[in-house]
Enzyme design. Structure first.
Site, PDB file in Angstrom:
ATOM      1  N   LEU B  61      -0.572  44.887  36.768  1.00 25.53           N
ATOM      2  CA  LEU B  61       0.905  44.628  37.217  1.00 25.53           C
ATOM      3  C   LEU B  61       0.830  43.806  38.504  1.00 25.53           C
ATOM      4  O   LEU B  61       1.645  42.955  38.764  1.00 25.53           O
ATOM      5  CB  LEU B  61       2.062  45.699  37.472  1.00 25.53           C
ATOM      6  CG  LEU B  61       2.334  46.562  36.508  1.00 25.53           C
ATOM      7  CD1 LEU B  61       3.168  47.469  36.826  1.00 25.53           C
ATOM      8  CD2 LEU B  61       3.336  45.777  35.291  1.00 25.53           C
ATOM      9  N   ASN B  92      -6.803  48.261  40.370  1.00 28.55           N
ATOM     10  CA  ASN B  92      -7.372  46.643  40.993  1.00 28.55           C
ATOM     11  C   ASN B  92      -6.495  45.840  41.526  1.00 28.55           C
ATOM     12  O   ASN B  92      -6.477  44.706  41.111  1.00 28.55           O
ATOM     13  CB  ASN B  92      -8.543  46.182  40.030  1.00 28.55           C
ATOM     14  CG  ASN B  92      -7.806  45.606  38.825  1.00 28.55           C
ATOM     15  OD1 ASN B  92      -6.491  45.891  38.298  1.00 28.55           O
ATOM     16  ND2 ASN B  92      -8.396  44.711  38.061  1.00 28.55           N
ATOM     17  N   ASP B 305      -4.151  46.537  27.978  1.00 24.68           N
ATOM     18  CA  ASP B 305      -5.036  45.747  29.114  1.00 24.68           C
ATOM     19  C   ASP B 305      -4.508  44.259  29.165  1.00 24.68           C
ATOM     20  O   ASP B 305      -4.865  43.283  29.756  1.00 24.68           O
ATOM     21  CB  ASP B 305      -6.518  45.679  28.609  1.00 24.68           C
ATOM     22  CG  ASP B 305      -7.419  45.333  29.774  1.00 24.68           C
ATOM     23  OD1 ASP B 305      -6.833  45.036  30.785  1.00 24.68           O
ATOM     24  OD2 ASP B 305      -8.668  44.951  29.340  1.00 24.68           O
TER      25      ASP B 305
END
Ligand SMILES: [Zn+2]
Lengths: 339, 430
Positions: B61, B92, B305
Site C-alpha cells: 500500500l 517495506n 503482490d
C-alpha cells in the site's frame, strides 16, 4: 533495411552483404585526396554516450563527418543510481534539436531498443553497444575485416568459414552480435570459454559451445579473442589470471597450430598477457588495427543506408572515375542474389 | 428503527445454484429461495457469481513513505474494486513497519478509509536488514494484532535469523512469510535466467535462487515445528519442494501471484519495464506447473503482490526501472481466465484459494467465512460473463503499472460488501 540498427539479428543476409559492400566503397573514399562525401549534408547525427568509449565515439564521429553530417557529441553521465528519466529527457532534448540519427552507447541492455520503440524520438537509432546485449556495428566491422582477409570480394558472404570466439561470452555484447551476424552470413561459429562465462541457456543459439580452445585451433579460419576483465576473477568466474591465460589465452604456440591463412581478431582494447600475448597481438596475423580502420567504413555505410535510403552513396564526380564504383544498389535490387 | 438491509437476488452462491442472500446490518441474515425483499435494497444478481469477500495476503500500500505511488486510501479503493474485503499491507514502507507504532498507524489509516480491512504485516527484522529481530511480540500485541511477519522485497537469508523468527512467533501462532531469494545468486538480476536472458544480455535471476531458500526454510520449519508461508512462488521446482514438504505433513503454505499464472519471460523481449517484477516472469513450463499446483492445493492461495509504482519509475530503460506490477483490480479476472475458464478449478475452489485459505493463514477473524446465515456479510459479486479490455485509465489505484493494458480479460466485480456495507455498487466505488 529497417529504420534502426539495434540488433545484428535484425539484419538479413542481403542487408548484411549490402552493408559490407557499401563499406567497401566508403573505404575507397578514404583513399581520395578529399575524404568527404556530401551525402548527409544538413543531417544531424548525435553521439549519445552514457558510457565512456572514446574509441567507438571517435569512429562514429569520423564516419558521420566524412559523410558531411553535422555531429553533436552528447556525453551523459550514466550512474546506476540515477533514475531512468535521464534517457527519456535526453531523448526529448535531442528530438527538439532535430536529430536525424542517434548513436547510443548505454550501460543497460535494451536501452537503444527502448529509445527506438518508446516514441520519445523520431530519428534512426544506432546501437553502439548496450550493456551485455549487443554491439552490431562491431560485428559488421569484424565480418568486413574477415571477408577482406580471407579474400572474398564484394557480393559474397562468409559461407563455410569457421570462426572461433574466445573469452567472456556471458558479458560480451560483441559475442552476441557476432553470433547472429556471422551465422546469418553463413559462417560456422564456435564459442569457447570456461563454463562460468557462458550463459546457462545457449542451446538455441546458432553456434557451437566448447570449453576446449586447443580442440578448435586447427580448424579455425579466424580466432576472435575477447577482452576479459581481470575483476571477473573476484566474482569467481575463474581462479587466477595465470590459469585463465593458460587455458584460454592465445599465445605463439597456439597460434602456430592455426591454419596458415587464418587470422587473429580482437575488438580491443587488448589485455596483453591475459587473453592474448604480445607476440600474437603484434603478429601480422592479428587484425586489431585493421578492425579499427574498417570500423569507420562500416559506420559510414550504416549511417548512409539508414539515413539516405536508395540514393547513390558515391557519385562519379570523383577525379578518378576508375576508383569510384557504381552506386550501391538498394536492398530491393539485390534480392536476385538469393538464387 | 431496524438496520439497513440488502437483498441479493438470484446469485450463484460459490458458483452453484442461484439463491437469494439477505444482508441485515453487518451480517448475513438468511440464504435461500424467494426471500422477502420488504424493507431491503434489492440487488438483482441475475446469475452472477457470489463469492466471500476476497482476502489478499500480499499487498503493497506504500504508505507511509511512497504516497506518490499509492496510499492506504487509494490502495484499499483499488482492493474494493477488485472484490477484496481484506488486504495484508506489506512492511517495506518508509519508515519500515518494524515497530508497534508504524503497524498501528497503517492499521488506523485502513480503518479510517473504510474500503477494506487493512491487516498490517510486520517486518521480521529491524529495517528489513536481516540482522536483528524486530519486536515481533510488540507488533502482535498492538492494536494492529500482527500475526504475519515478512521482510518482503528482501529475503531473510541468514539461516539462524530465519530459524529464530520461525521459533519465536510460535508463542502467538504467528507465521513468517518468506520472500525466497538467495541474495548472492541474484546480484544484478534483471529477469528469469534462461533462454531469453541469454539472448537479451540481462542479468539472470535463476530458479535455484528461489528453490534453495524454500528447501532450506521448509526443513527449518519442520525442525523447529513452526509454520512457514512462501510468498509468490514462481518456479516448477519450488512447486515440487512445497509438494514434498506437504507430503511430510509439515506446516508449509504457499501463494502464487496472478501474473505468474499468466505471463512468461518472452514478454521481456520488448524491454518494456511494465514486465519487470520480482520474482521475475518465468517460462511456459513454470506457468503450467503453478496452475496445476494451485489446482491440486499444493499452492494454497492466490496473492496479488500488488506493487504500485509511479509512471516515471517505469517510463525509462529496463535497468533503471522499478520492479513490480499493480494487481488488485485484475486479480480475479486473471484467475477466472487461467484457472476457471480453463476448467482447472471451480468457483468454490476460487473462494477457497482467494478468501478462506488466505484468511486462515493470516488468522484473520471475520474474513474468509462461509456464505451462510449468521456470518459476517463480506461478499463479492462477480459478473463472470463480462468480457472487456483492461484500461488502466479507469483504475482506482494511484498507479497504472499493469502488464494487462489492452488485454482481453473476463469477469468484472459488480458489487463488494464489507460487513454489509457496499463499497462497490454496480461496478462503481461508493
Ligand atoms: Zn516479494
Amino acid at each position: 533495411m529497417k529504420r534502426h540498427l539495434i540488433s545484428a539479428a535484425d539484419l538479413s543476409r542481403d542487408d548484411a552483404v549490402l552493408i559490407l559492400d557499401t563499406a567497401e566503397e566508403m573505404g575507397r573514399v578514404a583513399d581520395r585526396p578529399i575524404k568527404k562525401l556530401p551525402t548527409l549534408r544538413g543531417r544531424t547525427v548525435v553521439n549519445l554516450f552514457f558510457e565512456d568509449s572514446t574509441r567507438t565515439r571517435i569512429s562514429f564521429e569520423a564516419a558521420a563527418k566524412r559523410l558531411s553530417a553535422d555531429v553533436i557529441n552528447f556525453s551523459a553521465k550514466g550512474s546506476s543510481v540515477s533514475k531512468g528519466e535521464s534517457l527519456k529527457d535526453t531523448a526529448l532534448t535531442l528530438e527538439a534539436m532535430g536529430a536525424d540519427a542517434v548513436v547510443i552507447r548505454h550501460h543497460d541492455s535494451g536501452a537503444p531498443h527502448r529509445l527506438a520503440t518508446s516514441g520519445w524520438i523520431g530519428g534512426s537509432v544506432v546501437n553502439a553497444g548496450d550493456g551485455t546485449h549487443e554491439h552490431p556495428t562491431q560485428a559488421l566491422l569484424d565480418a568486413f575485416t574477415l571477408r577482406r582477409r580471407l579474400g572474398d570480394g564484394p557480393g559474397t558472404d562468409l559461407a563455410g568459414r569457421r570462426v572461433t570466439i574466445v573469452g567472456d561470452i556471458l558479458h560480451s555484447r560483441v559475442a552476441r552480435s557476432n553470433v547472429h551476424l556471422l551465422s546469418t552470413l553463413g559462417a560456422e561459429v564456435t564459442l569457447v570459454a570456461p563454463p562460468t562465462l557462458v550463459p546457462v541457456r545457449t542451446e538455441q543459439w546458432p553456434c557451437e559451445v566448447s570449453y576446449d580452445l586447443d580442440a578448435q585451433l586447427a580448424k579455425s579460419d579466424a580466432v576472435m579473442m575477447l577482452r576479459v576483465q581481470r575483476e571477473r576473477m573476484n566474482a569467481a568466474y575463474f581462479p587466477t589470471e595465470r590459469e585463465y591465460a593458460r587455458r584460454y589465452g592465445l599465445n605463439g604456440q597456439r597460434m602456430a597450430r592455426m591454419p596458415e591463412h587464418s587470422v587473429v581478431m580482437h575488438p580491443g582494447p587488448m589485455n596483453r598477457g591475459m587473453e592474448i600475448t604480445a607476440e600474437v597481438a603484434d603478429s601480422p596475423r592479428c587484425t586489431a588495427v585493421e578492425q579499427v580502420t574498417n570500423g569507420v567504413s562500416i559506420r559510414m555505410a550504416v549511417l548512409y543506408l539508414l539515413l539516405s535510403g536508395a540514393e547513390p552513396a558515391v557519385t562519379d564526380t570523383s577525379e578518378n572515375p576508375a576508383a569510384a564504383p557504381a552506386a550501391a544498389p538498394g536492398p530491393a535490387t539485390r534480392t536476385e542474389e538469393n538464387a | 428503527m431496524s438496520q439497513h438491509k440488502t437483498l441479493i437476488r438470484g446469485a450463484k452462491v460459490l458458483g452453484d445454484r442461484a439463491q437469494d442472500v439477505l444482508i441485515d446490518g453487518a451480517t448475513i441474515a438468511e440464504v435461500g429461495q424467494g426471500l422477502d425483499a420488504a424493507g431491503a435494497t434489492v440487488v438483482e444478481a441475475d446469475g452472477q457469481i457470489l463469492l466471500p469477500g476476497l482476502v489478499d495476503l500480499h499487498t503493497h500500500l506504500r504508505e507511509p513513505g511512497r504516497e506518490d505511488s499509492e496510499t492506504v486510501l487509494t490502495g484499499t479503493r483499488a482492493a474494493a474494486v477488485g472484490g477484496f474485503t481484506a488486504v495484508h499491507a506489506m512492511a517495506n514502507t518508509f519508515p519500515v513497519a518494524d515497530t508497534a507504532g508504524v503497524v498501528e498507524q497503517v492499521w488506523r489509516l485502513g480503518a479510517e478509509a473504510g474500503y477494506c480491512d487493512v491487516q498490517p504485516v510486520g517486518a521480521v527484522t529491524v529495517g528489513l536488514e536481516g540482522k536483528q529481530l524486530a519486536e515481533l511480540g510488540a507488533m502482535h500485541e498492538s492494536a494492529a494484532g500482527v500475526t504475519v511477519f515478512s521482510d518482503d522485497g528482501k529475503c531473510v537469508h541468514d539461516a539462524v535469523i530465519m530459524r529464530r523468527a520461525l521459533e519465536y512467533v510460535k508463542a502467538f501462532d504467528g507465521v513468517v512469510a518468506q520472500h525466497a531469494q538467495e541474495p548472492r545468486l541474484t546480484e544484478g538480476a534483471q529477469m528469469n535466467e534462461g533462454v531469453v536472458s541469454a539472448e537479451l544480455g540481462l542479468g539472470g535471476w535463476p530458479a535455484v535462487a528461489e528453490e534453495s531458500i524454500i528447501a532450506r526454510d521448509v526443513l527449518l520449519a519442520a525442525h523447529v515445528g513452526s509454520r512457514v508461508h512462501i510468498c509468490h512462488l514462481s518456479t516448477a521446482g519450488s512447486v515440487e519442494i512445497v509438494r514434498w514438504a506437504k507430503s511430510k505433513g509439515w506446516n508449509v503454505t504457499a501463494e502464487v501471484t496472478p501474473h505468474h499464472l499468466l505471463l512468461t519471460d518472452d514478454l521481456v523481449r520488448s524491454y518494456d519495464p511494465v514486465y519487470k517484477v520480482n520474482p521475475p516472469l518465468r517460462t511456459e513450463a513454470d506457468v503450467a506447473a503453478l496452475r496445476e499446483a494451485l489446482a491440486d492445493g499444493t499452492i494454497d492461495c492466490v496473492a496479488t503482490d500488488h506493487a504500485p509504482h509511479p509512471h516515471e519509475d517505469k517510463d525509462c530503460e529496463w535497468g533503471a526501472a522499478a520492479m513490480g506490477m499493480v494487481g488488485l483490480e485484475t486479480a480475479l479476472s486473471v484467475v477466472q481466465n487461467t484457472m476457471v475458464d480453463s476448467g482447472l478449478i471451480t468457483w468454490n475452489q476460487v473462494a477457497e484459494r482467494m478468501s478462506f485459505r488466505p484468511a486462515e493463514i493470516g488468522r484473520l477473524a471475520g474474513q474468509g467465512r462461509p456464505i451462510a446465515a449468521g456470518e459476517p456479510a463480506n461478499l463479492t459479486l462477480l459478473d463472470s460473463a463480462y468480457r472487456g479490455q483492461v484500461d488502466p485509465v479507469h483504475f482506482a489505484s494511484r498507479s497504472r503499472n499493469t502488464p494487462y493494458r489492452g488485454r482481453d480479460l473476463p469477469g468484472r466485480v459488480t458489487h463488494t460488501f464489507l460487513r454489509g456495507r457496499a463499497t462497490v455498487m454496480d461496478g462503481n466505488l461508493t
